[in-house]
Design a protein around this motif. Structure first.
Motif, PDB file in Angstrom:
ATOM      1  N   MET A 291      45.051  39.066  34.144  1.00  0.00           N
ATOM      2  CA  MET A 291      43.698  39.018  34.695  1.00  0.00           C
ATOM      3  C   MET A 291      43.213  37.571  34.750  1.00  0.00           C
ATOM      4  SD  MET A 291      40.201  40.787  33.259  1.00  0.00           S
ATOM      5  CE  MET A 291      40.805  42.435  33.510  1.00  0.00           C
ATOM      6  N   THR A 292      42.700  37.135  35.898  1.00  0.00           N
ATOM      7  CA  THR A 292      42.231  35.767  36.047  1.00  0.00           C
ATOM      8  C   THR A 292      40.885  35.575  35.355  1.00  0.00           C
ATOM      9  OG1 THR A 292      41.035  36.233  38.089  1.00  0.00           O
ATOM     10  CG2 THR A 292      43.375  35.664  38.283  1.00  0.00           C
ATOM     11  N   THR A 293      40.552  34.302  35.136  1.00  0.00           N
ATOM     12  CA  THR A 293      39.268  33.988  34.515  1.00  0.00           C
ATOM     13  C   THR A 293      38.120  34.491  35.372  1.00  0.00           C
ATOM     14  OG1 THR A 293      40.202  32.019  33.458  1.00  0.00           O
ATOM     15  CG2 THR A 293      37.800  32.125  33.677  1.00  0.00           C
ATOM     16  N   ARG A 294      38.264  34.354  36.677  1.00  0.00           N
ATOM     17  CA  ARG A 294      37.196  34.807  37.576  1.00  0.00           C
ATOM     18  C   ARG A 294      37.014  36.316  37.479  1.00  0.00           C
ATOM     19  NH1 ARG A 294      36.737  33.631  44.117  1.00  0.00           N
ATOM     20  NH2 ARG A 294      34.757  34.739  44.425  1.00  0.00           N
ATOM     21  N   THR A 295      38.116  37.048  37.417  1.00  0.00           N
ATOM     22  CA  THR A 295      38.030  38.504  37.296  1.00  0.00           C
ATOM     23  C   THR A 295      37.359  38.890  35.987  1.00  0.00           C
ATOM     24  OG1 THR A 295      40.022  38.781  38.624  1.00  0.00           O
ATOM     25  CG2 THR A 295      39.346  40.650  37.276  1.00  0.00           C
TER      26      THR A 295
END
Length: 249
Positions: free
Chosen positions: A1-5
């Motif tokens: 999972m990305t930081t933005r997500t």
């Protein structure tokens, strides 16, 4: 999972938590809001009796919100309840000893000891739920704890209990902000709860330096309550969500 997500998921979780507090079908949320607002008014106006009625209700009502979010195991419930009880005892100790303006190290140390018990219980539940501290979070929080602890000890060697407590709280915040991206979305609020609790206690230290009765003192008092109530709610509900997520695996 990305930081933005993760950030998007955290934003949704915070919004959902805020909306749950005004759900008339769950009165514990309204009680929490009333207790926090009443304490803020008491601090802003200096009306002590209102504070004595409202402040001891903040942690217990946050605990009920966390427990009513869903079923927990017996040990998880006991640890979460121990946290709520310890925070309440700490609130009462500080409230009856001059509040945020108290310059008594003994009084502050007694309150810190009670909160420390709660932090240990909550940290144990986080670990039990599978949350593990990450190197970056530990390094950052260690630097914060070292800086604040050094300042307290330079001010007075007798401040060592407060410096020790600061290290304990920083460790809890480091653990909370290490919440895994794979946890339940509602557990992501831990990433906010830990730092906000640190901010709240930082405001208490700042409040000790300000003359009582001034506008700055009243503003700091309200700020302490704002951040403390928010942090308590997010830490209790977020840890409970992490515990439920661990049980479901």
């Amino acid at each position: 999972m990305t930081t933005r997500t993760f950030t998007n998921r955290l934003t949704r979780a915070l919004r959902e938590r805020a909306l749950s507090l005004v759900d008339t079908g769950r009165p514990e949320g309204l009680v929490f809001l009333g207790a926090a607002a009443g304490t803020e008014i008491a601090k802003a106006t200096g009306f002590g009796p209102l504070e004595k009625v409202c402040k001891p209700v903040i942690a217990p009502s946050a605990l009920v919100v966390a427990l009513r979010d869903g079923e927990l195991g017996a040990v998880d419930t006991a640890l979460l309840s121990a946290t709520g009880a310890a925070y309440t005892v700490g609130d009462v100790i500080l409230m009856l000893g001059g509040g945020h303006a108290s310059r008594s190290v003994a009084r502050l140390a007694s309150g810190a000891a009670a909160f420390g018990v709660g932090h240990v219980a909550l940290g144990a539940l986080m670990l039990r739920s599978g949350i593990r501290p990450k190197a970056l979070q530990m390094s950052f929080h260690g630097a914060v704890a070292g800086t604040v602890g050094g300042m307290l000890l330079r001010e007075d060697r007798g401040n060592w209990p407060l410096a020790t407590y600061g290290g304990m709280l920083a460790a809890l915040s480091a653990l909370a902000t290490s919440v895994d991206h794979g946890r339940a979305p509602s557990a992501s609020v831990l990433a906010v709860g830990g730092p906000v609790f640190l901010l709240s206690d930082g405001l208490i230290l700042a409040r000790r330096k300000v003359a009582g009765g001034s506008l700055a003192a009243r503003a700091l008092d309200v700020g302490v309550i704002d951040t403390y109530a928010t942090a308590t709610l997010l830490l209790l509900t977020g840890t409970a969500a992490a515990a439920r997520s661990a049980r479901g695996r």
